[in-house]
Design a protein around this motif. Structure first.
Motif, mmCIF file in Angstrom:
data_model
loop_
_atom_site.group_PDB
_atom_site.id
_atom_site.type_symbol
_atom_site.label_atom_id
_atom_site.label_comp_id
_atom_site.label_asym_id
_atom_site.label_seq_id
_atom_site.Cartn_x
_atom_site.Cartn_y
_atom_site.Cartn_z
ATOM 1 N N ILE A 48 0.265 -1.130 -0.294
ATOM 2 C CA ILE A 48 -0.157 -0.187 -0.302
ATOM 3 C C ILE A 48 0.978 0.944 0.219
ATOM 4 N N LEU A 49 2.190 0.953 0.831
ATOM 5 C CA LEU A 49 2.833 2.654 0.847
ATOM 6 C C LEU A 49 3.625 2.524 0.032
ATOM 7 N N CYS A 50 3.565 1.339 -1.417
ATOM 8 C CA CYS A 50 4.275 1.699 -2.748
ATOM 9 C C CYS A 50 3.750 2.472 -3.290
ATOM 10 N N THR A 51 4.550 3.234 -4.433
ATOM 11 C CA THR A 51 4.138 3.764 -5.057
ATOM 12 C C THR A 51 4.196 3.190 -6.751
ATOM 13 N N THR A 68 14.673 13.257 -0.210
ATOM 14 C CA THR A 68 14.635 14.579 -1.298
ATOM 15 C C THR A 68 14.441 13.447 -2.687
ATOM 16 N N GLY A 69 14.514 12.310 -2.419
ATOM 17 C CA GLY A 69 14.700 10.942 -3.655
ATOM 18 C C GLY A 69 15.546 10.446 -4.702
ATOM 19 N N ARG A 70 16.851 11.020 -3.569
ATOM 20 C CA ARG A 70 18.368 10.874 -4.398
ATOM 21 C C ARG A 70 18.540 9.378 -3.628
ATOM 22 N N PRO A 71 19.336 8.869 -4.502
ATOM 23 C CA PRO A 71 19.835 7.465 -4.433
ATOM 24 C C PRO A 71 20.936 7.918 -2.838
ATOM 25 N N ALA A 72 20.840 7.622 -2.448
ATOM 26 C CA ALA A 72 21.627 7.320 -1.314
ATOM 27 C C ALA A 72 22.890 6.446 -0.422
ATOM 28 N N ASP A 75 10.499 14.961 -13.535
ATOM 29 C CA ASP A 75 10.710 14.365 -12.310
ATOM 30 C C ASP A 75 11.397 12.882 -12.019
ATOM 31 N N TYR A 76 12.799 12.726 -12.318
ATOM 32 C CA TYR A 76 12.897 11.699 -12.073
ATOM 33 C C TYR A 76 13.525 11.351 -10.720
ATOM 34 N N SER A 77 12.951 11.573 -9.375
ATOM 35 C CA SER A 77 13.071 11.266 -8.012
ATOM 36 C C SER A 77 13.163 9.893 -7.960
ATOM 37 N N LEU A 78 13.722 9.305 -7.127
ATOM 38 C CA LEU A 78 13.236 7.869 -6.445
ATOM 39 C C LEU A 78 11.645 8.087 -5.723
ATOM 40 N N VAL A 79 10.754 7.083 -5.895
ATOM 41 C CA VAL A 79 9.164 7.013 -5.536
ATOM 42 C C VAL A 79 9.977 6.323 -3.846
ATOM 43 N N ASN A 80 10.313 5.084 -4.402
ATOM 44 C CA ASN A 80 9.780 4.371 -2.977
ATOM 45 C C ASN A 80 11.192 4.002 -2.886
ATOM 46 N N GLN A 81 11.495 3.119 -1.918
ATOM 47 C CA GLN A 81 13.755 2.769 -0.782
ATOM 48 C C GLN A 81 13.141 1.750 -2.707
ATOM 49 N N ILE A 82 14.901 1.061 -2.465
ATOM 50 C CA ILE A 82 15.675 0.921 -4.030
ATOM 51 C C ILE A 82 15.481 -0.982 -3.186
ATOM 52 N N GLN A 83 14.965 -1.448 -3.940
ATOM 53 C CA GLN A 83 14.884 -2.771 -3.437
ATOM 54 C C GLN A 83 16.010 -3.903 -4.129
ATOM 55 N N ILE A 84 16.549 -4.817 -3.194
ATOM 56 C CA ILE A 84 17.799 -5.537 -4.022
ATOM 57 C C ILE A 84 18.010 -7.070 -3.181
ATOM 58 N N SER A 85 17.510 -7.543 -4.303
ATOM 59 C CA SER A 85 17.773 -9.059 -4.362
ATOM 60 C C SER A 85 18.838 -9.684 -4.659
ATOM 61 N N ASN A 86 19.169 -11.315 -4.505
ATOM 62 C CA ASN A 86 20.870 -11.522 -4.746
ATOM 63 C C ASN A 86 20.827 -11.418 -6.184
ATOM 64 N N ASN A 87 20.270 -11.374 -7.626
ATOM 65 C CA ASN A 87 20.592 -11.223 -8.357
ATOM 66 C C ASN A 87 20.386 -9.899 -8.994
ATOM 67 N N MET A 129 18.922 -4.586 -8.554
ATOM 68 C CA MET A 129 18.718 -4.085 -8.239
ATOM 69 C C MET A 129 17.687 -3.016 -8.558
ATOM 70 N N ASP A 130 16.341 -3.195 -8.070
ATOM 71 C CA ASP A 130 15.672 -2.359 -8.840
ATOM 72 C C ASP A 130 15.052 -0.879 -8.315
ATOM 73 N N LEU A 131 14.745 0.424 -9.472
ATOM 74 C CA LEU A 131 15.055 1.764 -8.778
ATOM 75 C C LEU A 131 13.772 2.246 -9.571
ATOM 76 N N ASP A 132 12.918 2.756 -8.908
ATOM 77 C CA ASP A 132 11.783 3.050 -8.953
ATOM 78 C C ASP A 132 11.454 4.230 -8.905
ATOM 79 N N PHE A 133 11.360 5.334 -10.452
ATOM 80 C CA PHE A 133 11.563 6.835 -10.902
ATOM 81 C C PHE A 133 9.947 7.361 -10.431
#
Length: 444
Positions: free
Chosen positions: A40-43, A166-170, A245-257, A259-263
């Motif tokens: 629900i919290l994901c955009t 701020t929506g930037r990767p860190a 606007d291409y800021s990140l809207v969700n937390q970065i998701q990392i699996s073992n294979n 990394m997903d980034l949602d802009f």
């Protein structure tokens, strides 16, 4: 009535057994609620990127050179003191000009770690150190130089990747450890047997000084990268009307294979942060990993651009006769259009015509089955250009057009095809009486 001790014990055991049986159910319910809450919290993003192991392999080859340069900056301080050496007894020594002259990191890995971040490790590294020494005992003095061979160097660094406020990767350093397998001092002058007596007094502080600096040097390199991320642009002004606007809207998701980034992937009016009356749909990327980067672009990105340009009033154009091919039998003048509107030649004899096309709704783009379908809505204001250069509106035609496009990349070339699906014209209003042959204009 008061229960006996045996009955009380049975009731307690029954209650405890019931609580134990409920624990798995509670765990399942809690996990499900947390999962639903995260969904629900994901955009939904307008732009989604997936970074694979191939990208990390490329980044490792580039970054290993930067890391080697950072580690070469390590400094071992001068040393001096008094030590007791076998046979000789107590001596004074001083060591200076200690410097790294060789460093190699032949084996390194960079991989994703689910739930942690990115794992960076080095094995079988080596460092070459040289320096000068001086020994004194009463009236006896000697000096020379030495080399230190550091082998079986191993480093493990975990890098956490997040989205800041701020929506930037860190990124941040989660954990770092360094270990040196062997340190061997070799003297390069005669009397090695004498110098070897206090060799162990050099090996230990050199090992300690190197291990103490390795992780801070890696942290320094990460801090420089983190600083660049903090100042990274997350929006871009295209023109006076629109910015993306291409800021990140969700937390970065990392699996073992991967990394997903949602802009965000959304267009805005410059100075006006107003959302369009539609939402981005979910984006699904393929499970393949043969490429370094996979990019998913939703309809929302293009449709938000269309909405912004429509609201800005820039989706319009003017069509004049000089834009028509010279071989065309149809010209933009009242003589040609009199075949469609009979009264036109009488009211405005032999006058040029100017057509003004303006969008009446924002265009709609839909991508499906490897095709891109675009629907556009507008109105043609057909005007006669009078001798005094003023315009007289003749009639307005509403237009609705549907176009399909397909694009592919062949041998590094972008190839596309365009197909007209439908074109509908209807009369909006007329200042020159009936326009009975709108279908004729549609054919033109």
């Amino acid at each position: 009535k008061r229960l006996g001790p045996s009955v009380t014990c049975c009731l307690a055991l029954s209650r405890r057994r019931h609580q134990v049986e409920m624990l798995p159910r509670l765990w399942i319910v809690t996990t499900a609620l947390l999962f639903l809450a995260s969904c629900i919290l994901c955009t939904n993003p307008g732009l989604k990127a997936r970074v694979t192991q191939k990208a990390l392999d490329y980044g490792r080859r580039v970054g290993i050179g930067v890391l080697q340069q950072k580690l070469r900056e390590m400094r071992i301080p001068n040393m001096s003191g008094k030590v007791r050496v076998k046979i000789i007894g107590r001596i004074k020594y001083s060591v200076k000009s200690i410097r790294i002259y060789n460093l190699g990191l032949p084996q390194s890995t960079l991989k994703f770690s689910a739930g942690r971040g990115i794992q960076f490790s080095i094995t079988n590294g080596f460092i070459g150190v040289r320096g000068d020494f001086r020994i004194r005992k009463h009236f006896f003095r000697t000096s020379g130089s030495f080399k230190v061979s550091v082998s079986r160097l191993s480093i493990s660094q975990t890098i956490g990747m997040t989205r800041d406020s701020t929506g930037r990767p860190a990124l941040r350093s989660v954990a770092c450890s360094a270990n040196i397998g062997k340190v061997r001092v070799k003297f390069t002058k005669r009397k090695r047997w004498l110098y070897n007596l206090f060799r162990k007094f050099l090996e230990k502080p050199i090992r300690k000084a190197l291990i103490k600096q390795i992780c801070p040097k890696i942290s320094s390199a990460l801090s420089g990268l983190e600083k660049n991320l903090k100042t990274m642009e997350i929006s871009f002004k295209l023109n006076p009307f629109a910015e993306v606007d291409y800021s990140l809207v969700n937390q970065i998701q990392i699996s073992n294979n991967a990394m997903d980034l949602d802009f965000k992937g959304q267009f805005y009016r410059v100075g006006q942060r107003k959302d369009p009356p539609f939402k981005p749909p979910p984006i699904s990327l393929p499970s393949q990993s043969t490429r370094m980067l996979y990019l998913g672009i939703s309809d929302f990105l293009a449709n938000s651009a269309g909405f912004v340009y429509y609201k800005a009033g820039v989706l319009q154009m003017k069509i004049t006769d000089n834009m028509i091919p010279s071989l065309s039998p149809v010209r933009l003048n009242t003589k040609s259009f009199s075949a469609i509107v009979p009264r036109l030649e009488k009211l405005y004899p032999n006058m040029p015509i100017e057509m003004r096309l303006q969008a009446t709704r924002s265009p709609v783009l839909q991508a499906a089955n490897r095709n891109i379908n675009v629907q556009a809505f507008g109105a043609f204001d057909v005007c006669a250009v009078l001798p005094n250069s003023t315009r007289a509106s003749l009639f307005v035609l509403n237009i609705q057009v549907s176009v399909s496009a397909r694009a592919s990349i062949v041998r590094m070339k972008l190839i596309g095809s365009l197909q007209l699906n439908s074109l509908k014209l209807s009369l909006g209003r007329s200042n020159v009486g009936p326009v009975p042959k709108v279908a004729g204009l549609q054919l033109i």
